[in-house]
Design a protein around this motif. Sequence first.
Motif, short mmCIF file in Angstrom:
data_model
loop_
_atom_site.label_atom_id
_atom_site.label_comp_id
_atom_site.label_asym_id
_atom_site.label_seq_id
_atom_site.Cartn_x
_atom_site.Cartn_y
_atom_site.Cartn_z
N TYR A 105 0.82 -1.21 0.00
CA TYR A 105 0.00 0.00 0.00
C TYR A 105 0.85 1.26 0.00
O TYR A 105 0.56 2.23 -0.72
N SER A 106 1.91 1.28 0.79
CA SER A 106 2.74 2.48 0.87
C SER A 106 3.54 2.71 -0.41
O SER A 106 4.02 3.82 -0.65
N ASP A 107 3.66 1.69 -1.24
CA ASP A 107 4.38 1.82 -2.51
C ASP A 107 3.50 2.35 -3.63
O ASP A 107 3.95 3.14 -4.45
N TYR A 108 2.23 1.90 -3.68
CA TYR A 108 1.39 2.20 -4.83
C TYR A 108 0.06 2.88 -4.48
O TYR A 108 -0.58 3.44 -5.38
N LEU A 109 -0.38 2.82 -3.24
CA LEU A 109 -1.71 3.32 -2.89
C LEU A 109 -1.64 4.34 -1.76
O LEU A 109 -2.47 4.35 -0.85
N ARG A 110 -0.68 5.24 -1.83
CA ARG A 110 -0.47 6.20 -0.74
C ARG A 110 -1.62 7.20 -0.63
O ARG A 110 -2.01 7.59 0.46
#
Length: 251
Positions: A105-110
Amino acid sequence: MDLNNQFDAELGDDILENIKENGYHIGVIEGDDYLPAFAFSIGLYKSYQHPEIIVFGLPMEMMKVTINTLCDAVKKGTKYKANTEYNDILNKFPVKFLEVNKAYYSDYLRYNSWVYDHSNNFPAVQLVWTDNKGNFPWDTGFNSKWKFNQPLLDRNIDFKFYEDKDLEVYTTKYTFKGNPIRWVYHTKDGGWEFHSEEHPDFEDAQSIRLSELIKMDPTLNQLFELNYGKFATRKDLNSPWGIYDHNEEDE
């Protein structure tokens, strides 16, 4: 929308307004020579209790249209299920939805996390597409030209790099002696160097499989997005990485 930059408050306001008016917002991230483009929904779970949707590696306009079509279908009551194959989404080519591991999530869905009060309290699925012969990325016959176009976000949380796990990368004997890696370079031709010192003596150079190096230091996964011709440095294992352009003339 650029996920590598600081949060854009004005964009955040636009996202919230779109969710209020339309039920969802579509985010798009342009690709480059190294990283694939991707598109994703923001707000589907907030508005319709449906997992957010993300897709990688297709032409940008196709991804935007696909996400928008899926979101409209969700508004009308369609529920797309993880681990289920569908044949009526991308020109009758099979696709499958995979449950996105929250480690990504922190890589692509921030921006999604921001909408959900800076939390990961929302589900997400990845639309995974097949090649023109109907092979999925995990199938033996999948077209090798597209191998790195769509990372699979339900797996490999201990190895986030796009490269093969068996890729040989360079380090020095000091890494094997336990010295922390503090300088990483992604060369313009796609090679990787991981060193304890900024200007290593290459008489001490040794090669190692990338997956083995990541096992030795899992924090290196933080650099999976490091682009060609960039280098990263940090003071120690507990310090954040700084990202810079690499100038070979400085060597």
